[in-house]
Scaffold this active site. Sequence first.
Site, PDB file in Angstrom:
ATOM      1  N   GLY A 180       0.738  -1.323  -0.051  1.00  0.00           N
ATOM      2  CA  GLY A 180      -0.110  -0.090   0.051  1.00  0.00           C
ATOM      3  C   GLY A 180       0.628   1.564   0.112  1.00  0.00           C
ATOM      4  O   GLY A 180       2.549   1.356  -0.434  1.00  0.00           O
ATOM      5  N   GLY A 181       0.504   1.886   0.214  1.00  0.00           N
ATOM      6  CA  GLY A 181       0.618   3.749   0.410  1.00  0.00           C
ATOM      7  C   GLY A 181       2.526   3.347   1.428  1.00  0.00           C
ATOM      8  O   GLY A 181       2.915   4.447   0.944  1.00  0.00           O
ATOM      9  N   GLY A 414      25.509  13.060 -28.673  1.00  0.00           N
ATOM     10  CA  GLY A 414      24.097  13.646 -27.173  1.00  0.00           C
ATOM     11  C   GLY A 414      24.946  12.772 -26.520  1.00  0.00           C
ATOM     12  O   GLY A 414      24.649  13.262 -24.859  1.00  0.00           O
ATOM     13  N   ALA A 415      25.048  11.382 -26.367  1.00  0.00           N
ATOM     14  CA  ALA A 415      25.420  10.840 -25.313  1.00  0.00           C
ATOM     15  C   ALA A 415      26.691  10.933 -24.547  1.00  0.00           C
ATOM     16  O   ALA A 415      27.965  11.135 -23.659  1.00  0.00           O
ATOM     17  CB  ALA A 415      25.238   9.321 -25.588  1.00  0.00           C
TER      18      ALA A 415
HETATM   19  C1  HXC Z   1      -3.931  -4.533  11.583  1.00  0.00           C
HETATM   20  C2  HXC Z   1      -2.981  -6.319  10.746  1.00  0.00           C
HETATM   21  C3  HXC Z   1      -2.679  -5.445   9.666  1.00  0.00           C
HETATM   22  C4  HXC Z   1      -3.670  -4.001   9.149  1.00  0.00           C
HETATM   23  C5  HXC Z   1      -2.204  -7.612   9.410  1.00  0.00           C
HETATM   24  N1  HXC Z   1      -2.506  -7.183  10.586  1.00  0.00           N
HETATM   25  N2  HXC Z   1      -2.030  -6.408   8.729  1.00  0.00           N
HETATM   26  N3  HXC Z   1      -4.280  -5.414  11.707  1.00  0.00           N
HETATM   27  N4  HXC Z   1      -3.959  -3.451   9.789  1.00  0.00           N
HETATM   28  N5  HXC Z   1      -3.260  -3.673   7.900  1.00  0.00           N
HETATM   29  C6  HXC Z   1      -2.934  -8.598  11.615  1.00  0.00           C
HETATM   30  C7  HXC Z   1      -3.657  -9.263  10.717  1.00  0.00           C
HETATM   31  O1  HXC Z   1      -4.687  -9.686  11.003  1.00  0.00           O
HETATM   32  C8  HXC Z   1      -2.676 -10.271  12.274  1.00  0.00           C
HETATM   33  O2  HXC Z   1      -2.915 -10.319  13.121  1.00  0.00           O
HETATM   34  C9  HXC Z   1      -1.398 -10.505  11.656  1.00  0.00           C
HETATM   35  O3  HXC Z   1      -1.631  -9.210  11.413  1.00  0.00           O
HETATM   36  C10 HXC Z   1      -0.935 -10.733  10.814  1.00  0.00           C
HETATM   37  O4  HXC Z   1      -1.479 -11.169   9.823  1.00  0.00           O
HETATM   38  P1  HXC Z   1      -1.459 -12.593   8.623  1.00  0.00           P
HETATM   39  O5  HXC Z   1      -2.599 -12.260   7.848  1.00  0.00           O
HETATM   40  O6  HXC Z   1      -2.001 -13.957   9.158  1.00  0.00           O
HETATM   41  O7  HXC Z   1      -0.006 -13.068   8.357  1.00  0.00           O
HETATM   42  P2  HXC Z   1       0.385 -13.060   6.700  1.00  0.00           P
HETATM   43  O8  HXC Z   1      -0.163 -14.073   6.324  1.00  0.00           O
HETATM   44  O9  HXC Z   1       1.871 -13.498   7.130  1.00  0.00           O
HETATM   45  O10 HXC Z   1       0.125 -12.189   5.926  1.00  0.00           O
HETATM   46  C11 HXC Z   1       0.563 -10.908   5.977  1.00  0.00           C
HETATM   47  C12 HXC Z   1       0.385  -9.968   4.777  1.00  0.00           C
HETATM   48  C13 HXC Z   1      -1.626  -9.462   5.167  1.00  0.00           C
HETATM   49  C14 HXC Z   1       0.841 -10.086   3.919  1.00  0.00           C
HETATM   50  C15 HXC Z   1       0.821  -8.188   5.390  1.00  0.00           C
HETATM   51  O11 HXC Z   1      -1.974  -9.530   6.787  1.00  0.00           O
HETATM   52  C16 HXC Z   1      -2.551  -8.379   4.804  1.00  0.00           C
HETATM   53  O12 HXC Z   1      -2.620  -8.789   3.757  1.00  0.00           O
HETATM   54  N6  HXC Z   1      -2.419  -7.546   5.379  1.00  0.00           N
HETATM   55  C17 HXC Z   1      -3.376  -6.112   4.665  1.00  0.00           C
HETATM   56  C18 HXC Z   1      -2.380  -5.752   3.818  1.00  0.00           C
HETATM   57  C19 HXC Z   1      -2.761  -4.080   4.043  1.00  0.00           C
HETATM   58  O13 HXC Z   1      -4.052  -4.251   3.059  1.00  0.00           O
HETATM   59  N7  HXC Z   1      -2.939  -3.251   3.996  1.00  0.00           N
HETATM   60  C20 HXC Z   1      -3.627  -1.910   4.531  1.00  0.00           C
HETATM   61  C21 HXC Z   1      -2.563  -1.769   2.812  1.00  0.00           C
HETATM   62  S1  HXC Z   1      -2.742  -0.079   2.457  1.00  0.00           S
HETATM   63  P3  HXC Z   1      -4.107 -11.694  14.157  1.00  0.00           P
HETATM   64  O14 HXC Z   1      -4.082 -11.002  15.462  1.00  0.00           O
HETATM   65  O15 HXC Z   1      -4.656 -12.698  13.326  1.00  0.00           O
HETATM   66  O16 HXC Z   1      -2.889 -12.104  13.956  1.00  0.00           O
HETATM   67  C22 HXC Z   1      -1.669   1.392   3.693  1.00  0.00           C
HETATM   68  C23 HXC Z   1      -2.052   2.599   3.172  1.00  0.00           C
HETATM   69  C24 HXC Z   1      -0.986   3.003   3.750  1.00  0.00           C
HETATM   70  O17 HXC Z   1      -0.917   1.051   4.149  1.00  0.00           O
HETATM   71  C25 HXC Z   1      -1.830   4.922   3.054  1.00  0.00           C
HETATM   72  C26 HXC Z   1      -0.566   5.648   3.406  1.00  0.00           C
HETATM   73  C27 HXC Z   1      -0.413   6.896   2.651  1.00  0.00           C
END
Ligand code: HXC
Length: 524
Positions: A180-181, A414-415
């Site tokens: 993501g971001g 140019g290079a």
């Molecule tokens: C809260 C989160 C989380 C999140 C993971 N967890 N991502 N909790 N916010 N963004 C938690 C899960 O619920 C889980 O909790 C633990 O972390 C481990 O995650 P798993 O999914 O079990 O691990 P894994 O299978 O290794 O997968 C990792 C992952 C997946 C690929 C990162 O968790 C995932 O896709 N997460 C979401 C990613 C995402 O979309 N993030 C937002 C992006 S947007 P428990 O309690 O079950 O252990 C963004 C915007 C930023 O970041 C903008 C900035 C400008």
Amino acid sequence: MARITHIGHDKGNLEEKRQTILSLREISLKGGGEEKIASQHKKGKLTARERIELLVDENSFCEIDQIRKSQHSELEMEKIEGDGVVTGYATINGRRVFIYSQDFTVLGGSLGKTHAKKICKVMDHALQSGCPIIGILDSGGARIQEGIDSLAGYGEIFYRNVMSSGVVPQVSIILGPCAGGAVYSPALTDFIIMNQINSFMFVTGPQVVKTVTGEDVSFYDLGGSEVHGSLSGVSHLVGEDEEETINLAKKLLSYLPSNNLDDPPQEIDDIEENGQDILSDIIPEQENEPYDMKKVVETVLDQDSFFELQESWAKNIIVGFGRLDGLTVGIIANQPLFLGGAIEYNAADKAARFIRFCDSFNIPIITFVDVPGFMPGVKQEHEGIIRHGAKMLFAYSEATVPKLAVITRKAYGGAYIVMSSKHLGADINFAWPTAEIAVMGAEGACNIIYRKELKKAENPEQALQDFVAKYKKQFSNPIRAAEKGYIDKVILPEETRIELSNALKFLQNKRIDIPKRKHGNIPL
Ligand code: HXC
């Protein structure tokens, strides 16, 4: 007169306070708990603190904000000491750095308000104290439960990344997801180091990609180390495993100054200066036969000092750090082994960004030139070779650090200008006797300027050969350029190291004034 009474500490109470602190520290050290740590290890990943231990000098890490807790109130969730990131300061090879390391065992290393504030705190210290900031990233991105607060947190980190740019080196080590971001913090730093197994970077993950475009793609194929090391150019270095990846960060730092006012660290070079003779045979007899420019670079620099960056991306240009007589230098070199060393849009971007890093941090630039031109083609034009090539011109012209260049063979059109020519403010430009400095290659040139004669010739092929021979004698050598002062000295290949080293020593304190302005407007 009032009596001053001394209120002594209650021993029992003090012990209780000590125990409270110690147990809070212990809770924090456990991160997300034994189970989560075991799962992290099972994936072949280390914990946030284990990674820091590998990175820093033994016992040098001082953690801060260890028991700082999340402050959010919007959603009921566990508030964990440390909030999923370990921050502090330490030394690496005796030099001070600030560090943050995301703890995936705590809510997937996701970034909430406190987590972000902890990172911002060390970034502020690094900037104010003139120390590099190193981030170890392993995170699920914005903590969903904290909503806008986590977005605000990212914004504050991005802002600091930009404010620190060109003041202290910023290094991002990606040892897990970075999605993501969130990717934009590392993208704003100077260097990104990934590992072959567990690093992933993408703006939108495979699920979203599938929904929006219908493409089915794995994490690795979307944003793994191979993608970013060889296709996108996002990553600068790739390590095999976590240990190697962290060691790459340490090696990288050994070339860099701590801030923009410091000089890069100097190493003592007591290696005997031999092996230079191989350079005299390196240019092939056959005109367009390629050779490995990396060999030239490695021979000229201090032994084993060349440290290449973005090795697998835009291979037609080489960039990296090295040392010459112990001094850090930045190297940019055309690589005739790929695309004949022609500059295409990725190569231009790669070189421009590297030049700007070197210039920001007082690292002299040495350019090795063997370039037939900008890459021709519809794709090149449509992808904006004009815009990308301009970045390189801008970066070289803008750089005020000592700039040296060696033309080994071709320097066409140019290079020729873009590759650190004197016309862009380079300081000392050398050429080997094999250098060919011209508007274009002999055959192409003769086909244009002798078009009428060739049409009339009885034997056009023979006529072309004769014209080419004449042209080469006249233009394809460094003498003309040296006569005009565009080349400062024609040197023998085996003299390259000593000549560069002398020039570098004399230019070390170079200062030039540039016109006052807020900032230039590099074509991006
Ligand atoms: C809260 C989160 C989380 C999140 C993971 N967890 N991502 N909790 N916010 N963004 C938690 C899960 O619920 C889980 O909790 C633990 O972390 C481990 O995650 P798993 O999914 O079990 O691990 P894994 O299978 O290794 O997968 C990792 C992952 C997946 C690929 C990162 O968790 C995932 O896709 N997460 C979401 C990613 C995402 O979309 N993030 C937002 C992006 S947007 P428990 O309690 O079950 O252990 C963004 C915007 C930023 O970041 C903008 C900035 C400008």
